[in-house]
Design a protein around this motif. Structure first.
Motif, PDB file in Angstrom:
ATOM      1  N   VAL A 105     -34.895 -84.215  29.897  1.00 10.26           N
ATOM      2  CA  VAL A 105     -33.939 -83.546  29.586  1.00 10.26           C
ATOM      3  C   VAL A 105     -33.736 -82.069  29.757  1.00 10.26           C
ATOM      4  CG1 VAL A 105     -32.190 -83.058  27.657  1.00 10.26           C
ATOM      5  CG2 VAL A 105     -33.049 -85.358  28.113  1.00 10.26           C
ATOM      6  N   GLU A 106     -35.331 -81.981  29.247  1.00  9.45           N
ATOM      7  CA  GLU A 106     -35.520 -80.328  29.117  1.00  9.45           C
ATOM      8  C   GLU A 106     -35.295 -78.947  30.190  1.00  9.45           C
ATOM      9  OE1 GLU A 106     -37.608 -79.751  25.363  1.00  9.45           O
ATOM     10  OE2 GLU A 106     -36.227 -79.651  24.501  1.00  9.45           O
ATOM     11  N   ARG A 107     -36.124 -80.716  31.079  1.00 10.58           N
ATOM     12  CA  ARG A 107     -36.149 -79.369  32.596  1.00 10.58           C
ATOM     13  C   ARG A 107     -37.563 -79.225  32.059  1.00 10.58           C
ATOM     14  NH1 ARG A 107     -32.933 -82.816  34.595  1.00 10.58           N
ATOM     15  NH2 ARG A 107     -31.756 -82.353  35.905  1.00 10.58           N
ATOM     16  N   LYS A 108     -38.643 -79.638  31.866  1.00  5.29           N
ATOM     17  CA  LYS A 108     -39.482 -78.361  30.795  1.00  5.29           C
ATOM     18  C   LYS A 108     -40.589 -78.787  32.153  1.00  5.29           C
ATOM     19  CE  LYS A 108     -40.459 -78.253  26.010  1.00  5.29           C
ATOM     20  NZ  LYS A 108     -40.276 -79.491  25.068  1.00  5.29           N
ATOM     21  N   ARG A 109     -41.548 -77.805  32.227  1.00  6.76           N
ATOM     22  CA  ARG A 109     -42.463 -77.640  33.828  1.00  6.76           C
ATOM     23  C   ARG A 109     -43.550 -78.300  32.620  1.00  6.76           C
ATOM     24  NH1 ARG A 109     -41.739 -75.157  38.462  1.00  6.76           N
ATOM     25  NH2 ARG A 109     -44.223 -76.125  38.928  1.00  6.76           N
ATOM     26  N   LEU A 110     -44.211 -80.049  33.157  1.00  3.06           N
ATOM     27  CA  LEU A 110     -45.373 -79.795  32.133  1.00  3.06           C
ATOM     28  C   LEU A 110     -46.643 -79.964  33.331  1.00  3.06           C
ATOM     29  CD1 LEU A 110     -44.083 -82.054  29.435  1.00  3.06           C
ATOM     30  CD2 LEU A 110     -44.877 -79.488  28.758  1.00  3.06           C
ATOM     31  N   GLY A 111     -46.604 -80.057  34.337  1.00  5.33           N
ATOM     32  CA  GLY A 111     -47.725 -80.383  35.110  1.00  5.33           C
ATOM     33  C   GLY A 111     -47.242 -81.252  36.154  1.00  5.33           C
ATOM     34  N   ASP A 114     -45.038 -84.156  35.887  1.00  2.00           N
ATOM     35  CA  ASP A 114     -43.230 -83.955  36.090  1.00  2.00           C
ATOM     36  C   ASP A 114     -42.746 -84.834  37.243  1.00  2.00           C
ATOM     37  OD1 ASP A 114     -43.539 -81.421  34.424  1.00  2.00           O
ATOM     38  OD2 ASP A 114     -44.205 -80.305  35.955  1.00  2.00           O
ATOM     39  N   ASN A 115     -43.986 -85.284  38.398  1.00  2.00           N
ATOM     40  CA  ASN A 115     -43.618 -85.791  39.234  1.00  2.00           C
ATOM     41  C   ASN A 115     -43.298 -87.738  38.719  1.00  2.00           C
ATOM     42  OD1 ASN A 115     -44.286 -84.283  41.454  1.00  2.00           O
ATOM     43  ND2 ASN A 115     -46.523 -84.092  39.673  1.00  2.00           N
ATOM     44  N   TRP A 116     -43.918 -88.108  37.757  1.00  2.00           N
ATOM     45  CA  TRP A 116     -43.687 -89.172  37.374  1.00  2.00           C
ATOM     46  C   TRP A 116     -42.129 -89.174  35.760  1.00  2.00           C
ATOM     47  CZ3 TRP A 116     -44.958 -93.948  37.280  1.00  2.00           C
ATOM     48  CH2 TRP A 116     -45.042 -94.468  35.903  1.00  2.00           C
ATOM     49  N   LEU A 117     -42.153 -88.002  35.746  1.00  2.00           N
ATOM     50  CA  LEU A 117     -40.622 -87.897  35.193  1.00  2.00           C
ATOM     51  C   LEU A 117     -39.324 -87.114  35.424  1.00  2.00           C
ATOM     52  CD1 LEU A 117     -41.622 -85.809  31.670  1.00  2.00           C
ATOM     53  CD2 LEU A 117     -41.145 -88.415  31.983  1.00  2.00           C
ATOM     54  N   LEU A 118     -39.614 -87.293  36.796  1.00  2.00           N
ATOM     55  CA  LEU A 118     -38.504 -87.001  38.119  1.00  2.00           C
ATOM     56  C   LEU A 118     -38.182 -88.709  37.978  1.00  2.00           C
ATOM     57  CD1 LEU A 118     -39.833 -85.616  40.878  1.00  2.00           C
ATOM     58  CD2 LEU A 118     -37.951 -84.534  39.201  1.00  2.00           C
ATOM     59  N   ASN A 119     -37.928 -89.924  37.794  1.00  2.44           N
ATOM     60  CA  ASN A 119     -38.174 -90.801  37.864  1.00  2.44           C
ATOM     61  C   ASN A 119     -37.283 -91.237  36.345  1.00  2.44           C
ATOM     62  OD1 ASN A 119     -39.165 -92.765  39.456  1.00  2.44           O
ATOM     63  ND2 ASN A 119     -41.290 -91.608  38.631  1.00  2.44           N
ATOM     64  N   VAL A 120     -37.004 -89.939  35.244  1.00  2.00           N
ATOM     65  CA  VAL A 120     -35.904 -90.298  33.978  1.00  2.00           C
ATOM     66  C   VAL A 120     -35.282 -89.119  34.860  1.00  2.00           C
ATOM     67  CG1 VAL A 120     -36.126 -89.513  31.751  1.00  2.00           C
ATOM     68  CG2 VAL A 120     -37.810 -90.736  32.684  1.00  2.00           C
ATOM     69  N   GLN A 121     -35.682 -88.083  35.718  1.00  2.00           N
ATOM     70  CA  GLN A 121     -34.395 -87.525  35.970  1.00  2.00           C
ATOM     71  C   GLN A 121     -33.148 -88.045  36.794  1.00  2.00           C
ATOM     72  OE1 GLN A 121     -35.104 -83.460  37.337  1.00  2.00           O
ATOM     73  NE2 GLN A 121     -36.214 -83.088  35.833  1.00  2.00           N
ATOM     74  N   TYR A 130     -26.604 -85.019  31.342  1.00  2.00           N
ATOM     75  CA  TYR A 130     -26.953 -83.656  30.937  1.00  2.00           C
ATOM     76  C   TYR A 130     -26.296 -83.443  29.282  1.00  2.00           C
ATOM     77  CZ  TYR A 130     -27.348 -84.603  35.865  1.00  2.00           C
ATOM     78  OH  TYR A 130     -27.826 -85.226  36.936  1.00  2.00           O
ATOM     79  N   LEU A 131     -27.593 -82.046  29.768  1.00  2.00           N
ATOM     80  CA  LEU A 131     -26.915 -81.118  28.415  1.00  2.00           C
ATOM     81  C   LEU A 131     -26.531 -79.706  28.569  1.00  2.00           C
ATOM     82  CD1 LEU A 131     -29.470 -80.702  26.062  1.00  2.00           C
ATOM     83  CD2 LEU A 131     -30.937 -79.863  26.718  1.00  2.00           C
ATOM     84  N   THR A 132     -25.431 -79.917  28.016  1.00  2.00           N
ATOM     85  CA  THR A 132     -24.105 -78.832  28.121  1.00  2.00           C
ATOM     86  C   THR A 132     -24.918 -78.148  27.138  1.00  2.00           C
ATOM     87  OG1 THR A 132     -23.507 -79.892  26.655  1.00  2.00           O
ATOM     88  CG2 THR A 132     -22.707 -81.239  29.509  1.00  2.00           C
ATOM     89  N   GLU A 133     -24.380 -76.910  27.426  1.00  5.69           N
ATOM     90  CA  GLU A 133     -23.893 -75.761  26.855  1.00  5.69           C
ATOM     91  C   GLU A 133     -23.516 -75.951  25.018  1.00  5.69           C
ATOM     92  OE1 GLU A 133     -23.645 -71.067  26.588  1.00  5.69           O
ATOM     93  OE2 GLU A 133     -23.609 -71.920  28.822  1.00  5.69           O
ATOM     94  N   GLY A 134     -24.022 -75.793  24.247  1.00  4.39           N
ATOM     95  CA  GLY A 134     -23.091 -76.202  22.903  1.00  4.39           C
ATOM     96  C   GLY A 134     -23.804 -77.747  21.565  1.00  4.39           C
ATOM     97  N   GLY A 135     -23.912 -77.874  23.228  1.00  3.25           N
ATOM     98  CA  GLY A 135     -23.853 -80.070  22.627  1.00  3.25           C
ATOM     99  C   GLY A 135     -24.963 -80.416  22.417  1.00  3.25           C
ATOM    100  N   ASP A 136     -25.614 -81.302  21.819  1.00  5.07           N
ATOM    101  CA  ASP A 136     -26.434 -81.825  20.711  1.00  5.07           C
ATOM    102  C   ASP A 136     -27.555 -82.019  21.965  1.00  5.07           C
ATOM    103  OD1 ASP A 136     -27.790 -83.164  18.522  1.00  5.07           O
ATOM    104  OD2 ASP A 136     -26.059 -83.760  17.542  1.00  5.07           O
ATOM    105  N   LYS A 137     -28.445 -81.665  21.836  1.00  5.29           N
ATOM    106  CA  LYS A 137     -29.287 -82.233  22.510  1.00  5.29           C
ATOM    107  C   LYS A 137     -30.311 -83.245  21.516  1.00  5.29           C
ATOM    108  CE  LYS A 137     -33.323 -79.552  22.161  1.00  5.29           C
ATOM    109  NZ  LYS A 137     -34.535 -77.744  22.285  1.00  5.29           N
ATOM    110  N   THR A 138     -30.382 -83.522  20.552  1.00  3.01           N
ATOM    111  CA  THR A 138     -31.152 -84.680  20.354  1.00  3.01           C
ATOM    112  C   THR A 138     -30.041 -85.981  20.487  1.00  3.01           C
ATOM    113  OG1 THR A 138     -31.518 -83.757  18.477  1.00  3.01           O
ATOM    114  CG2 THR A 138     -31.257 -86.239  17.822  1.00  3.01           C
ATOM    115  N   GLU A 139     -29.100 -86.241  20.896  1.00  6.43           N
ATOM    116  CA  GLU A 139     -27.621 -86.841  21.335  1.00  6.43           C
ATOM    117  C   GLU A 139     -28.044 -87.486  22.425  1.00  6.43           C
ATOM    118  OE1 GLU A 139     -24.644 -88.524  19.334  1.00  6.43           O
ATOM    119  OE2 GLU A 139     -26.580 -88.581  18.244  1.00  6.43           O
ATOM    120  N   VAL A 140     -28.388 -86.397  23.544  1.00  6.75           N
ATOM    121  CA  VAL A 140     -27.726 -86.879  24.996  1.00  6.75           C
ATOM    122  C   VAL A 140     -29.544 -86.877  25.121  1.00  6.75           C
ATOM    123  CG1 VAL A 140     -28.381 -85.200  27.242  1.00  6.75           C
ATOM    124  CG2 VAL A 140     -27.198 -84.572  25.263  1.00  6.75           C
ATOM    125  N   VAL A 141     -30.677 -86.599  24.209  1.00  3.45           N
ATOM    126  CA  VAL A 141     -32.332 -87.182  24.829  1.00  3.45           C
ATOM    127  C   VAL A 141     -32.208 -88.595  24.325  1.00  3.45           C
ATOM    128  CG1 VAL A 141     -34.445 -87.476  23.811  1.00  3.45           C
ATOM    129  CG2 VAL A 141     -33.444 -84.657  24.170  1.00  3.45           C
TER     130      VAL A 141
END
Ligand code: CO
Length: 215
Positions: A105-111, A114-121, A130-141
């Motif tokens: 959700v946060e588009r973090k680069r972890l190494g 990341d390839n495995w997590l493309l499946n979550v994307q 997606y995460l929207t500006e000002g949106g609640d991150k916990t809710e999106v996750v």
């Protein structure tokens, strides 16, 4: 490390005290009725959550409880569990606040991961979650955690392993659950699929329910 071995001895003794023939019986065979596909997260220990003993739950865990159709490891687990152990239930269990989902959700680069997590994307893309500006991150996750379970349930159902089992008349139900680390409780997401014809309707209903909850 020494502590782990000491704890092991204590555990084995405690089990033996309750049932002296436990390990002897168990070493002869396993006959679990359930296959658990869950997250590797250390806070989501499969057996403990559902109160099952060794021998009662066949387990596959990976980051973000994914069922990827090119993952030979996961497919082999499903095939063995369904065709040889003849499990009656396959449970895909996600959990709220999943680190893998959060990284996606946060588009973090972890190494490499990341390839495995493309499946979550991909799941996020399908549902435009997606995460929207000002949106609640916990809710999106948490929403993506739930949507991801529904997707992975369908991924299990789409395999030839499950389809062939159903064709043979073998009774196997695929379930989608989510676990809350905050209170230790499981929730059934309503995607309980027993035949090919149910895949679409159960999935659609579950996704609709999830989207309503987070609207
Ligand atoms: Co997780």
């Amino acid at each position: 490390m020494k502590e782990l071995f000491e704890k092991n001895v204590a555990w084995a003794q405690a089990v033996k005290e309750k049932d002296p023939s436990f390990f002897e019986q168990l070493s002869k065979q396993q006959a679990p009725e359930f296959l658990w596909i869950g997250c590797s997260d250390s806070r989501v220990p499969a057996n403990e959550i559902v109160g099952l003993m060794p021998g009662e739950l066949f387990v596959h865990r990976n980051v973000a409880n994914m069922v990827v159709h090119t993952d030979l490891n996961c497919l082999s687990v499903i095939q063995y569990a369904v065709e040889y152990l003849k499990v009656k239930h396959v449970i895909v269990c996600g959990h709220y606040g999943c680190g893998g989902v959060r990284a996606s959700v946060e588009r973090k680069r972890l190494g490499l991961i990341d390839n495995w997590l493309l499946n979550v994307q991909d799941v996020q893309y399908i549902h435009k979650a997606y995460l929207t500006e000002g949106g609640d991150k916990t809710e999106v996750v948490n929403q993506v955690c739930e949507l991801n379970v529904a997707e992975q349930v369908v991924n299990v159902c789409k395999t030839n392993i499950i389809k062939d089992a159903w064709l043979r008349g073998q009774k196997v139900t695929v379930h989608g659950w989510i676990y809350s680390i905050a209170d230790g409780l499981l929730k059934d997401l309503g995607v309980n699929i027993t035949k090919v014809e149910e895949i679409r309707s159960k999935y659609d209903a579950a996704v609709e329910g999830i989207k309503k909850r987070y609207a």
